[in-house]
Design an enzyme around this catalytic site. Sequence first.
Site, PDB file in Angstrom:
ATOM      1  N   ALA A  40       6.505 -45.134 -12.699  1.00 33.01           N
ATOM      2  CA  ALA A  40       6.851 -44.663 -14.039  1.00 33.01           C
ATOM      3  C   ALA A  40       8.115 -45.346 -14.536  1.00 33.01           C
ATOM      4  O   ALA A  40       9.053 -45.591 -13.770  1.00 33.01           O
ATOM      5  CB  ALA A  40       7.038 -43.148 -14.031  1.00 33.01           C
ATOM      6  N   CYS A  84       2.430 -30.657 -11.618  1.00 38.76           N
ATOM      7  CA  CYS A  84       1.065 -30.433 -12.108  1.00 38.76           C
ATOM      8  C   CYS A  84       0.429 -29.189 -11.500  1.00 38.76           C
ATOM      9  O   CYS A  84      -0.578 -28.700 -12.010  1.00 38.76           O
ATOM     10  CB  CYS A  84       0.199 -31.655 -11.827  1.00 38.76           C
ATOM     11  SG  CYS A  84       0.223 -32.175 -10.114  1.00 38.76           S
ATOM     12  N   GLU A 124      -5.755 -37.920 -10.332  1.00 39.43           N
ATOM     13  CA  GLU A 124      -5.147 -36.591 -10.158  1.00 39.43           C
ATOM     14  C   GLU A 124      -4.480 -36.271 -11.477  1.00 39.43           C
ATOM     15  O   GLU A 124      -3.422 -36.803 -11.798  1.00 39.43           O
ATOM     16  CB  GLU A 124      -4.165 -36.621  -8.975  1.00 39.43           C
ATOM     17  CG  GLU A 124      -3.716 -35.244  -8.521  1.00 39.43           C
ATOM     18  CD  GLU A 124      -2.408 -34.832  -9.179  1.00 39.43           C
ATOM     19  OE1 GLU A 124      -2.484 -33.969 -10.093  1.00 39.43           O
ATOM     20  OE2 GLU A 124      -1.360 -35.337  -8.797  1.00 39.43           O
TER      21      GLU A 124
END
Length: 643
Positions: A197, A307, A273
């Site tokens: 990221a 998450c 995912e």
Amino acid sequence: MKFANNTKINTADELAKINDQSLVRSKAYVNGKWIGAASGSTFDVTDPGTLEKVGSVADMDATDVRKAVEVATEAFGTWKKTTAKQRSALLRKWHDLIVSNKDDLARLMTLEGGKPVTEAAGEVLYGASFVEWFSEEAKRAYGDVIPSPVSNSRMMVMKQPVGVVGIVTPYNFPNAMITRKVAAALAAGCTVVARPASETPFSALALCELAERAGIPPGVLNIVPCSSENTPAVGRELTTNPLVRKISFTGSTSVGKQLMGQASTTMKKVSLELGGNAPFIVFEDADLAVAAEQLIACKFRNSGQTCVCANRVYVHESVYDEFVEKFVNLVKEKMHVGHGLSEGTTFGPMITERGMFKVEDQLKRAIDAGARVVIGGRRPEGLNAGGYYLEPTVLVDVSDDVPMSCEETFGPLCPIYKFSTEEEVIRRANNVPVGLAGYFFSRDIGRIFRVAEGIEVGMVGVNTGIISSEVAPFGGVKESGIGREGSRYGIDEYLNIKYMNIRFILVQNRQGKTRLEKWYSNYTEHERRKLKAEVHRTVASRDQKHQSNFVEFQNHRIVYRRYAGLFFCFCIDTNDNELSQLEAIHLFVEVLDAYHGNVCELDLVFNFYWVYAILDEMFLAGEIQETGKGVVLARMDQLGALE
């Protein structure tokens, strides 16, 4: 709610406290070298707790990534041939280096990602556990042997590495998301091109430095950081490049769908995912103190940016008020808001400004629809003079129709809803398009199984709010993704299954040369005709009481003779001049399959349009007679008649 030590944190000073400064890398890692972008571009990484610059990192574009993929493709040719034991040893060294550098890695993670340093240290160990696990699983990628329905064949299944893997990771777990994917890929024998990221690239680059020290060969692991502006093009290169054979992505459902569509153009294997919207259910028979403690960990870890964190809390109406009171008191007592490196901090900033704005928008919409804030709901004032801070927030009287009830929040909002019956709460829990994780608390063993089986998620926590482990399969159902990470199932995502059917046609002589090759190459046309006659004379002389029969098989006349129950000779008698020698062999094997099921080995001698075969169940025992020029007769004591 409390605030941690409000001493001003200086990002540059904290970065200088990292003991091993060689872990702070700012360039990409490709083919065993630290390189900048071909364009020379860089992008800045910001400390979300101070909004100060951590450093600048090479901004790789699609062209740079294409070259990295080519490097990984070349390295795959060698890496896939290494033994599982060799790969295991290298991964174990990587694991040990990660653990020994835990404190430096944790500090670096806190500076770029904001999470409290003690929590960051926990993530480093969690991430290392996947490297350790897959170092062991590398040696357990077993195949299978399948019982064959045909006696002269064996069926096997082997597992082989997929090839080059493109990996795209999120910002919320910058260490563990890299190790969980990369370790599995390397253990399987794949090579990797990974894009961390843009908010948190330093952790991935530090891990790559340690992988190099561990001895991972050049080209096997390649890290290509890029800015948010270059991310779409880099992602498209990874998903559409035909040299990349698998994509592994963790992130939002919307981006996952986009990457999956792109990957479909070259039919890549994918692991996704994606987002969650986890229900957290407290039944009337639950231990409320335990449930409240577990909700703190499940909801507010990493400031709610996980998450699998609880997104919707359902509490039975008979214990609703008592539970809310217990939970709010724990928030006041345990949540210490501050910079991740400030002493006593248990709750850090949001990682991104856009994430903070999304949480504030969901909060406003819920309040406008009648929700009531019990605690929190604001930006802390004067905290460290900047940063993306929000207070942990608890709400009641929340409508099921507001965004925080239907969408993943990914932030520190905790709405608490009432429910009346088990059937009702299961229906409400399942009333979302995603299904990653779910949690519930009960002491009723019957209810435990009913609810665990009834909620539509990939992972269930019963009387616990923590479910992640390297030994357990991580993944969801519905729009929460495809595939599993971690556990013994995780390595299979990076392996192809290949089935092999081996049919025994020719046996080897003692010199390792097939009798067919040896005999046939030595005969002239005249000698082949003599051989045919010799076979008949030899067989006929053994026993005048022979039996002769024939069958029609695929338009060919198959003649076979049985001699005193001990000797057999088979001939394929054909006038088909188009029948090649190899086709004749295959035809004969099909005859055996059709008319006899106990053939162990066979030996072949043939001329142009004839195939002579002597079947020998005792060939390996050496009970063979050779008569004439290459003619074999064998004892067949246990071979039944073909009639």
